[in-house]
Design a protein around this motif. Structure first.
Motif, PDB file in Angstrom:
ATOM      1  N   TYR A 129       0.825  -1.218   0.000  1.00 11.97           N
ATOM      2  CA  TYR A 129       0.000   0.000   0.000  1.00 11.97           C
ATOM      3  C   TYR A 129       0.853   1.259   0.000  1.00 11.97           C
ATOM      4  O   TYR A 129       0.400   2.297  -0.471  1.00 11.97           O
ATOM      5  N   LEU A 130       2.070   1.167   0.507  1.00  8.85           N
ATOM      6  CA  LEU A 130       2.975   2.319   0.429  1.00  8.85           C
ATOM      7  C   LEU A 130       3.648   2.368  -0.941  1.00  8.85           C
ATOM      8  O   LEU A 130       3.864   3.430  -1.516  1.00  8.85           O
ATOM      9  N   ASP A 131       3.964   1.191  -1.454  1.00 10.94           N
ATOM     10  CA  ASP A 131       4.591   1.083  -2.772  1.00 10.94           C
ATOM     11  C   ASP A 131       3.682   1.703  -3.847  1.00 10.94           C
ATOM     12  O   ASP A 131       4.165   2.356  -4.778  1.00 10.94           O
ATOM     13  N   PRO A 136       5.787   5.222 -10.131  1.00  8.81           N
ATOM     14  CA  PRO A 136       5.900   4.171 -11.149  1.00  8.81           C
ATOM     15  C   PRO A 136       4.844   3.073 -10.964  1.00  8.81           C
ATOM     16  O   PRO A 136       4.311   2.559 -11.947  1.00  8.81           O
ATOM     17  N   VAL A 137       4.551   2.721  -9.733  1.00 10.48           N
ATOM     18  CA  VAL A 137       3.569   1.655  -9.497  1.00 10.48           C
ATOM     19  C   VAL A 137       2.158   2.187  -9.764  1.00 10.48           C
ATOM     20  O   VAL A 137       1.362   1.569 -10.472  1.00 10.48           O
ATOM     21  N   LYS A 138       1.866   3.359  -9.199  1.00 11.98           N
ATOM     22  CA  LYS A 138       0.554   3.969  -9.401  1.00 11.98           C
ATOM     23  C   LYS A 138       0.257   4.122 -10.896  1.00 11.98           C
ATOM     24  O   LYS A 138      -0.826   3.762 -11.367  1.00 11.98           O
ATOM     25  N   GLU A 139       1.237   4.618 -11.653  1.00  9.13           N
ATOM     26  CA  GLU A 139       1.022   4.846 -13.086  1.00  9.13           C
ATOM     27  C   GLU A 139       0.755   3.545 -13.832  1.00  9.13           C
ATOM     28  O   GLU A 139      -0.022   3.512 -14.775  1.00  9.13           O
ATOM     29  N   LYS A 140       1.412   2.470 -13.387  1.00  7.91           N
ATOM     30  CA  LYS A 140       1.195   1.186 -14.062  1.00  7.91           C
ATOM     31  C   LYS A 140      -0.222   0.675 -13.831  1.00  7.91           C
ATOM     32  O   LYS A 140      -0.829   0.078 -14.717  1.00  7.91           O
ATOM     33  N   LEU A 141      -0.745   0.906 -12.631  1.00 11.37           N
ATOM     34  CA  LEU A 141      -2.115   0.456 -12.357  1.00 11.37           C
ATOM     35  C   LEU A 141      -3.116   1.290 -13.146  1.00 11.37           C
ATOM     36  O   LEU A 141      -4.118   0.776 -13.656  1.00 11.37           O
ATOM     37  N   ILE A 142      -2.841   2.574 -13.269  1.00  9.99           N
ATOM     38  CA  ILE A 142      -3.726   3.439 -14.069  1.00  9.99           C
ATOM     39  C   ILE A 142      -3.641   3.042 -15.545  1.00  9.99           C
ATOM     40  O   ILE A 142      -4.650   2.989 -16.248  1.00  9.99           O
ATOM     41  N   PHE A 143      -2.431   2.719 -15.969  1.00  5.36           N
ATOM     42  CA  PHE A 143      -2.214   2.269 -17.354  1.00  5.36           C
ATOM     43  C   PHE A 143      -3.026   0.999 -17.638  1.00  5.36           C
ATOM     44  O   PHE A 143      -3.697   0.883 -18.670  1.00  5.36           O
ATOM     45  N   ARG A 144      -2.983   0.074 -16.705  1.00  3.83           N
ATOM     46  CA  ARG A 144      -3.751  -1.169 -16.854  1.00  3.83           C
ATOM     47  C   ARG A 144      -5.234  -0.865 -17.017  1.00  3.83           C
ATOM     48  O   ARG A 144      -5.922  -1.448 -17.854  1.00  3.83           O
ATOM     49  N   HIS A 145      -5.718   0.047 -16.201  1.00  7.40           N
ATOM     50  CA  HIS A 145      -7.132   0.435 -16.298  1.00  7.40           C
ATOM     51  C   HIS A 145      -7.446   0.979 -17.690  1.00  7.40           C
ATOM     52  O   HIS A 145      -8.469   0.635 -18.288  1.00  7.40           O
ATOM     53  N   LYS A 146      -6.550   1.828 -18.204  1.00  7.87           N
ATOM     54  CA  LYS A 146      -6.781   2.411 -19.536  1.00  7.87           C
ATOM     55  C   LYS A 146      -6.848   1.336 -20.605  1.00  7.87           C
ATOM     56  O   LYS A 146      -7.670   1.390 -21.516  1.00  7.87           O
ATOM     57  N   ILE A 545       5.674  -8.565 -15.097  1.00  3.63           N
ATOM     58  CA  ILE A 545       4.264  -8.241 -14.931  1.00  3.63           C
ATOM     59  C   ILE A 545       3.930  -7.756 -13.530  1.00  3.63           C
ATOM     60  O   ILE A 545       2.904  -7.149 -13.315  1.00  3.63           O
ATOM     61  N   ARG A 546       4.811  -8.001 -12.584  1.00  3.58           N
ATOM     62  CA  ARG A 546       4.433  -7.843 -11.185  1.00  3.58           C
ATOM     63  C   ARG A 546       3.942  -6.444 -10.814  1.00  3.58           C
ATOM     64  O   ARG A 546       2.986  -6.310 -10.058  1.00  3.58           O
ATOM     65  N   ASP A 547       4.581  -5.435 -11.360  1.00  3.84           N
ATOM     66  CA  ASP A 547       4.156  -4.092 -10.971  1.00  3.84           C
ATOM     67  C   ASP A 547       2.893  -3.629 -11.679  1.00  3.84           C
ATOM     68  O   ASP A 547       2.346  -2.571 -11.376  1.00  3.84           O
ATOM     69  N   PHE A 548       2.427  -4.448 -12.616  1.00  3.49           N
ATOM     70  CA  PHE A 548       1.144  -4.132 -13.252  1.00  3.49           C
ATOM     71  C   PHE A 548      -0.019  -4.837 -12.548  1.00  3.49           C
ATOM     72  O   PHE A 548      -1.150  -4.797 -13.004  1.00  3.49           O
ATOM     73  N   ILE A 549       0.307  -5.496 -11.451  1.00  6.08           N
ATOM     74  CA  ILE A 549      -0.700  -6.177 -10.627  1.00  6.08           C
ATOM     75  C   ILE A 549      -0.711  -5.482  -9.274  1.00  6.08           C
ATOM     76  O   ILE A 549       0.342  -5.305  -8.668  1.00  6.08           O
ATOM     77  N   ALA A 550      -1.887  -5.088  -8.807  1.00 11.12           N
ATOM     78  CA  ALA A 550      -1.946  -4.286  -7.580  1.00 11.12           C
ATOM     79  C   ALA A 550      -1.373  -5.045  -6.387  1.00 11.12           C
ATOM     80  O   ALA A 550      -0.542  -4.517  -5.649  1.00 11.12           O
ATOM     81  N   PHE A 551      -1.821  -6.293  -6.215  1.00  8.24           N
ATOM     82  CA  PHE A 551      -1.392  -7.065  -5.054  1.00  8.24           C
ATOM     83  C   PHE A 551      -0.891  -8.433  -5.511  1.00  8.24           C
ATOM     84  O   PHE A 551      -1.616  -9.437  -5.403  1.00  8.24           O
TER      85      PHE A 551
END
Lengths: 582, 582
Positions: A129-131, A136-146, A545-551
């Motif tokens: 949750y801190l990561d 870089p992590v936040k942007e990857k999750l937003i990217f996945r959503h897009k 792939i790991r950083d494109f997965i939230a948990f």
């Protein structure tokens, strides 16, 4: 109301406005008479200023106590910055704070919440949750959503219907291991989590849904290799009344759309290659064609020249490494060591330096003269200045080894460019593959894949030679999707189960419902499934792939943040009629 | 290519074109010299004509053998129909068939594939793939897809990010039962399937994602009541830096959008009501406000008049049934029997006929005169011609009984109109509710819900009176969504666990990661979750969810089509270190 604006939105045009912001203290600089605080949220960073002369005394004092990652709410005036920061969207302004409320304090975080962090993988996973607060992590999750929104809208506009298929299904021993779920209400019985919605999407085709898709979690209880997850996400698709060509066109359309929409890259037509050709030219069924270094088969020109290593080999094959002729002896020795590592497994490597003056210098000069080596150069496409690397042995293994070398060299030479995209359809896969361990043929794709027209009969005479209506979509050396045209009559399906070693009873128990469904007017159908985690990573210019997965879970299948899996209550076990036998 | 057009698209403008169609034989009429076949696919029905004079002989003969649900491909000319069918979009044309290919035959389906079918529920579930071919089921699945696409695009445009949270998580004994998943790699340990992504979405807020949503499967191993599924789908949402008012506004926006987009209904502002008010006025925390029949509390006017049943009751409460004064004695007796059924549980019912002439006739005329009963009419809003039904007893039970009667009468009187939509926010829910069985307080919503500001202290003195920052969105008498503002500091969360009867150790073992996360700068946050299955059903004008789910399970949690759950191999059990103790 906690905020009037977020921390990414204020501009010079807002100067003079009184605003309320909330967010995290990214950092704080205390110059005594003035304190600057960077306030962060998902949308950006806004600079706060606390000024002895203009900020109330108590607010000034509270500001001094702010630690990293404190959550605060401030109200103040948007003012022009004295020293503007053109690198920040909000760099023209700052907030002269009048009111400050600490919404929550924070312990010192275990690693820095910055783009470059000092946190190791394990620590970052424990405090995911801190990561996620890190850009870089936040942007990857937003990217996945897009990407997923784009996929859904594209397919929906093409007439596909997203249908949710069940997660609590039935265990089928074929292929990878299922995760099972004990049923309390059906004593002694288990559900299984789907490895894919394969049979359900086929039943939807029998049901006339015509075009189906689903972005869906799938589960495999495999021993995890690096970068594999026990739960992963597929873009699962199926169409009725289609031939292979229809499927290829539709999903080439989807992939083109994504490359354009997400990456701004336009690609006209995806090349196609048969499985056999891919193996011959690249030693790999998912070749990275962003660069050359194609295989040159040298049997014809390298055998029967007295060099026994080659004479005894099924296959002698080489690639030309651009500019490799200038490698020192030491560098080449290191390359040889690299191919001899157990992960690659070659026994040795022969090399040929193609000198700029047209002469050759090889490690097998004893057996081959310049005229011989010129032929090697021709076969591998080597130019003056290149280094030909040659491996030999059993065909399949040798190809795999040389493919590994090809990829490694491309990596070292910077030929695998993250912003370059080279899609490729690989078609005509073998229907079956031989499994050394069980000593029998397995379905290469899955047991529902149809053989090429007219090849069903070859299943008896030459099963390994039967080709399937199966295809993979490869992007930058990664399989991002794979699928097939399915069997759609119960008799062929039953024959297929026979050849895969199912008894009639096993086939009936596991897939009886599907063969039954095929008796009520099943249409011709086929489909494809994309690995979403991988697709998103590659579109994002990455291979992990790991950083494109939230948990994500770790290599032992554990979620180290929540500490799962874990033991459960005896009462819970008893209710499920289960006993742990450890 | 199997088709040039689908079966819903051809119009008069296509007359003269040669087309290829594929689909299912819906029905066939053989007049000897001519055969008409209705060809069906997802998109519609097109009439085929085989004509002795114009169709090749062999095609004509094949056509005679076509059975219901055969899958065929035809090529022919689009011609004008002699007798047009204005009810069908393709009713102006038919296809004069030149070529016919039977792609697959079909056994006679076990029920008719028509809008009105002769198939019972059990048969339809066993052959769900045939049921899905029927228009009503197919349309519901397409409808569901439209709703989810609309939800995703709306939320995405509002800045929400869809984040996939894990399915393999950790078991938490609180609330309903978890499904568990044995881990092979972590011996003797279990994952659990999520009952909701609650803790993960909160961690995403701690992680700064700010606005999260996910359309996600959730799992509950409960004894299934009618219309409950062990796996169900939620629209799960969470926002940071919000108060209750913010959440209500955002999701009122979403719901308004759906009503407009999907149903063409515009609703300006959703009414709001406290839980206490909903219970007092409707005896129900999810009142259907499409109609009146509000509760009139009669204690004041009905007690201490010598009628002991009322004198001894906590609550005397009635509703006025429009036009009920004309019910016969027999009809009223049946109503009394209805409220006395065990499912409702009333001990009896008092009634008052409000005659058109302003007089009253009641079942308790011995105790009450017209003047008394006029007061009852005033309290219940009864008009001349209405029937007042009065129940009495313990408050909560009596309210529930009268609410059941109110809903039943509304149903009978046709007041629950499928095309009318009456959303309602119910707010200020109690934080805790008393559980008779375990004799302790449980979280009414869940343990992460925050009490109203300043009420935390009352947890010791008067726990039942503490109100929560919790809200439900009710649509037409169904809870379609519910949520709360969360606790976001570890101390309050820990206090809450104490009050819910968790030991420190239990709280730590189950939710330690969340309380730990709260120590690193957790922002204020809250959210909501919509039950997608229910929402889609109600928007679709129905109350049963089953046909909006492609492959539902029955009341025993079984998938009768694939026959799951089922026993698994001993080898599989052994690998999992499990033994079934039956």
């Amino acid at each position: 109301m906690y905020r009037t604006h977020n921390n990414g939105g204020l501009r010079a045009a807002n100067i003079g406005e009184t605003v309320t912001l909330s967010g995290w203290v990214q950092k704080s600089r205390d110059k005594g008479f003035m304190i600057w605080v960077d306030l962060r949220d998902r949308y950006g960073i806004t600079q706060l200023i606390f000024d002895e002369e203009r900020t109330p005394k108590d607010v000034m004092e509270s500001a001094r106590d702010l630690g990293r990652e404190f959550v605060v709410q401030v109200t103040g005036e948007v003012i022009e910055r004295e020293s503007k920061n053109p690198k920040m969207p909000t760099g023209d302004i700052e907030i002269l704070v009048k009111e400050l409320k600490v919404l929550n304090s924070s312990r010192t975080p275990p690693f820095t919440i910055e783009t470059e962090t000092d946190g190791g993988e394990d620590l970052r996973m424990k405090y995911r949750y801190l990561d996620i607060r890190r850009n870089p992590v936040k942007e990857k999750l937003i990217f996945r959503h897009k990407v997923t929104i784009a996929v859904r809208n594209y397919l929906s506009e093409q007439g596909f219907i997203e249908v949710e298929t069940p997660y609590l299904i039935k265990s089928t021993p074929e292929g990878a291991r299922d995760f099972v779920v004990p049923s309390r209400m059906n004593e002694g019985q288990f559900y299984a989590l789907p490895q894919s919605p394969q049979t359900f999407k086929q039943l939807l085709m029998v049901g006339g849904m015509d075009k189906y898709f689903q972005i869906v979690k799938c589960f495999r209880d495999e021993d995890l290799r690096a970068d594999r997850q026990p739960e992963f996400t597929q873009i699962d698709c199926e169409m009725a009344f289609v031939e292979q060509e229809d499927i290829l066109n539709v999903f080439e359309g989807l992939t083109k759309f994504l490359l354009k929409e997400i990456n701004g890259v336009e690609i006209n037509k995806f090349p196609r290659m048969t499985y056999d050709e891919a193996m011959a030219r690249y030693g790999n069924d998912k070749p990275d064609i962003r660069f050359g270094m194609e295989f040159g088969e040298l049997n014809e020109v390298a055998q029967h020249k007295g060099f026994n290593v080659f004479n005894n080999a099924d296959l002698v094959v080489g690639i030309a490494i651009p500019g490799g002729a200038q490698y020192t002896r030491k560098e080449i020795d290191k390359l040889i060591d690299w191919v001899k590592r157990p992960q690659v497994g070659a026994l040795g490597m022969v090399y040929v330096k193609c000198n700029e003056d047209g002469t050759y210098k090889s490690s097998v000069d004893k057996f081959y003269d310049d005229q011989d080596l010129a032929k090697w150069a021709e076969k591998t496409g080597a130019k003056p200045g290149d280094l030909i690397c040659v491996l030999s042995g059993e065909s399949q293994k040798t190809r795999a080894q040389l493919s590994a070398l090809r990829m490694e060299m491309a990596e070292r030479l910077g030929l695998r460019k993250a912003d370059e995209f080279a899609p490729l359809w690989v078609v005509d896969f073998p229907l079956l593959e031989w499994d050394e361990e069980t000593e029998r043929y397995h379905a290469m794709h899955h047991p529902f894949t149809s053989p090429k027209p007219g090849q069903l009969e070859m299943l008896d005479s030459d099963p390994g030679a039967v080709k399937a209506n199966a295809y993979d979509l490869v992007l930058n050396g990664n399989e991002i999707g794979g699928g097939s045209i399915r069997i759609f009559d119960s008799e062929t399906q039953s024959t297929m189960f026979d050849h895969l070693g199912f008894t009639k009873e096993e086939a009936q128990a596991q897939f009886g419902f599907l063969m039954e469904a095929f008796k009520y007017g099943a249409p011709p159908h086929g489909g494809i499934a994309f690995g979403l985690d991988r697709l998103v990573a590659i579109l994002g210019g990455q291979e992990t792939i790991r950083d494109f997965i939230a948990f994500p879970k770790n290599n032992a299948g554990r979620d180290v943040m929540i500490d799962a899996p874990a033991t459960i209550d005896d009462a819970q076990l008893k209710e499920l009629n289960l006993k742990v036998t450890l």
